[in-house]
Motif scaffolding. Sequence first.
Motif, PDB file in Angstrom:
ATOM      1  N   LYS A 168       0.729  -1.242   0.330  1.00 38.31           N
ATOM      2  CA  LYS A 168       0.282   0.209  -0.216  1.00 38.31           C
ATOM      3  C   LYS A 168       1.026   1.767   0.102  1.00 38.31           C
ATOM      4  N   GLU A 169       0.110   2.360  -0.861  1.00 38.59           N
ATOM      5  CA  GLU A 169       0.817   3.696  -0.665  1.00 38.59           C
ATOM      6  C   GLU A 169       1.245   3.845   0.574  1.00 38.59           C
ATOM      7  N   SER A 170       2.587   5.008   0.916  1.00 38.37           N
ATOM      8  CA  SER A 170       2.577   5.385   1.545  1.00 38.37           C
ATOM      9  C   SER A 170       3.643   6.559   0.980  1.00 38.37           C
ATOM     10  N   ASP A 171       3.987   7.688   2.234  1.00 34.87           N
ATOM     11  CA  ASP A 171       3.849   9.343   2.573  1.00 34.87           C
ATOM     12  C   ASP A 171       5.354   8.908   1.947  1.00 34.87           C
ATOM     13  N   TYR A 172       6.217  10.269   0.921  1.00 35.73           N
ATOM     14  CA  TYR A 172       7.429  10.421   1.001  1.00 35.73           C
ATOM     15  C   TYR A 172       8.199   8.665   0.186  1.00 35.73           C
ATOM     16  N   MET A 173       7.063   7.822  -0.340  1.00 35.00           N
ATOM     17  CA  MET A 173       8.488   7.023  -1.605  1.00 35.00           C
ATOM     18  C   MET A 173       7.714   7.664  -2.445  1.00 35.00           C
ATOM     19  N   ASP A 174       9.041   7.073  -3.141  1.00 32.58           N
ATOM     20  CA  ASP A 174       8.604   6.737  -4.613  1.00 32.58           C
ATOM     21  C   ASP A 174       8.126   5.918  -6.233  1.00 32.58           C
ATOM     22  N   GLU A 175       8.490   5.035  -4.713  1.00 25.76           N
ATOM     23  CA  GLU A 175       7.822   3.606  -5.123  1.00 25.76           C
ATOM     24  C   GLU A 175       7.320   2.689  -3.365  1.00 25.76           C
ATOM     25  N   ILE A 176       6.619   2.125  -4.047  1.00 26.85           N
ATOM     26  CA  ILE A 176       6.483   0.311  -2.510  1.00 26.85           C
ATOM     27  C   ILE A 176       6.021  -0.276  -3.358  1.00 26.85           C
ATOM     28  N   VAL A 177       6.330  -1.872  -2.737  1.00 22.67           N
ATOM     29  CA  VAL A 177       6.287  -3.271  -2.789  1.00 22.67           C
ATOM     30  C   VAL A 177       6.136  -3.590  -1.940  1.00 22.67           C
ATOM     31  N   SER A 178       5.207  -4.547  -2.185  1.00 23.33           N
ATOM     32  CA  SER A 178       5.500  -5.507  -0.545  1.00 23.33           C
ATOM     33  C   SER A 178       6.284  -6.424  -0.359  1.00 23.33           C
ATOM     34  N   PHE A 179       6.553  -7.440   1.410  1.00 26.12           N
ATOM     35  CA  PHE A 179       7.581  -7.697   1.531  1.00 26.12           C
ATOM     36  C   PHE A 179       7.776  -9.211   0.409  1.00 26.12           C
ATOM     37  N   ASP A 180       7.105  -9.923  -0.138  1.00 22.60           N
ATOM     38  CA  ASP A 180       7.061 -10.470  -0.722  1.00 22.60           C
ATOM     39  C   ASP A 180       8.269 -10.537  -1.544  1.00 22.60           C
ATOM     40  N   ASN A 181       7.752  -9.094  -2.587  1.00 23.51           N
ATOM     41  CA  ASN A 181       8.523  -8.772  -3.524  1.00 23.51           C
ATOM     42  C   ASN A 181       9.808  -7.876  -3.458  1.00 23.51           C
ATOM     43  N   SER A 182      10.375  -7.584  -2.046  1.00 21.80           N
ATOM     44  CA  SER A 182      11.514  -7.058  -1.491  1.00 21.80           C
ATOM     45  C   SER A 182      12.710  -7.510  -2.425  1.00 21.80           C
ATOM     46  N   LEU A 183      12.968  -8.130  -2.962  1.00 21.24           N
ATOM     47  CA  LEU A 183      14.167  -9.118  -4.124  1.00 21.24           C
ATOM     48  C   LEU A 183      14.553  -7.845  -4.749  1.00 21.24           C
ATOM     49  N   SER A 184      13.198  -7.879  -5.518  1.00 20.69           N
ATOM     50  CA  SER A 184      13.188  -7.093  -6.450  1.00 20.69           C
ATOM     51  C   SER A 184      13.626  -5.992  -6.682  1.00 20.69           C
ATOM     52  N   VAL A 185      14.046  -5.592  -5.251  1.00 18.14           N
ATOM     53  CA  VAL A 185      14.116  -3.798  -5.456  1.00 18.14           C
ATOM     54  C   VAL A 185      15.656  -3.804  -5.049  1.00 18.14           C
ATOM     55  N   LEU A 186      16.209  -5.030  -3.784  1.00 14.02           N
ATOM     56  CA  LEU A 186      17.188  -4.639  -2.916  1.00 14.02           C
ATOM     57  C   LEU A 186      18.767  -4.393  -4.035  1.00 14.02           C
ATOM     58  N   PRO A 187      18.782  -5.195  -5.074  1.00 17.40           N
ATOM     59  CA  PRO A 187      20.208  -5.075  -6.269  1.00 17.40           C
ATOM     60  C   PRO A 187      20.464  -3.341  -6.351  1.00 17.40           C
ATOM     61  N   SER A 188      18.883  -2.813  -6.434  1.00 22.97           N
ATOM     62  CA  SER A 188      19.626  -1.297  -6.883  1.00 22.97           C
ATOM     63  C   SER A 188      19.457  -0.332  -5.221  1.00 22.97           C
ATOM     64  N   ALA A 189      19.385  -0.475  -4.205  1.00 25.42           N
ATOM     65  CA  ALA A 189      19.415   0.366  -3.116  1.00 25.42           C
ATOM     66  C   ALA A 189      20.987   0.192  -2.245  1.00 25.42           C
TER      67      ALA A 189
END
Length: 313
Positions: A168-189
């Motif tokens: 679910k969307e949250s303030d001051y976030m450019d993008e939101i993912v669920s716990f289940d999809n966290s592996l998709s964004v960690l390589p860019s962090a």
Amino acid sequence: MEVLFTFLPRENQQERLQAEFPEVNFHFLYKDKSHLPTADIVVTYGEDLTAGDIGSAKNLKWIMVASAGIEKMPHSAIAERGIIVSNVKGIHKTPMAESALAHLLSIKRSLPFIYANQRKKEWNRKTKSSELSGSTAVIFGPGAIGSEIGRLLQAFGVRTIGCNRTGKESDYMDEIVSFDNSLSVLPSADIIVSVLPSTKETYHLLKEEHFQAMKETAIFMNLGRGDLVEDRVMLEALENEEVAHAVLDVFEEEPLPDNHPYWRMDNVVISPHVSSHSGKYVERALDVFIPNLRAWLEGGTTPTNPVDMERGY
């Protein structure tokens, strides 16, 4: 009406409560539960109540937790009695966001290196400093605290990605993912920050594969709860240099044992569960409690920030 504080607010804060509520009998007693059997309301940090205490508190109807975490409370005993529990969700956002930013700037701007050289009286300009600007941060728990961290990081030119249970969307976030999809964004962090509470969903949420997916240059920060990562997994990630730095404010075992390897590691900052500390802490907690107490005395039974003891938050 009896209200028991199991910690000691400052004298002026006690006087404020007594002046605003002359009809209430307040007890400010540190580690003294002698008034539990007659207390209607208990105000606590959430670490000093046992199932036995709940059993003896025959008049207890509301527990106000002057903290966000409730994992050390006797959940079943409280739920069985139907006692209302509320907390002070949100009051930690300023000190914790400032703590996160302070640690990040300290690492990025080489402050430990500079301070160490000062003590050695060494004029060394090889700082290897870098910038926050242009980096990406993944924030586990983009609620009140996480969103404030996101706001400050965005002011420094950081792209923010929130990670929560639902996506679910949250303030001051450019993008939101669920716990289940966290592996998709960690390589860019470049920065990973967790301010998650301790729940069934967050227990050992981050595993070996999560750290293996992170950049070797990444900074990992856990300011939420120590059981987010199994200690063995965190230690191996650091020993294998799967991340460059870890800032750990919380641990599976607290206090951290004096023989733990973290104490000897140059790529770890050990913070003794103090990221939320502030001289304004109790003042902010009372600002939450006082309107709720006023409403309670007028017949209200639903304080702000209610906690579901079965879900754990």
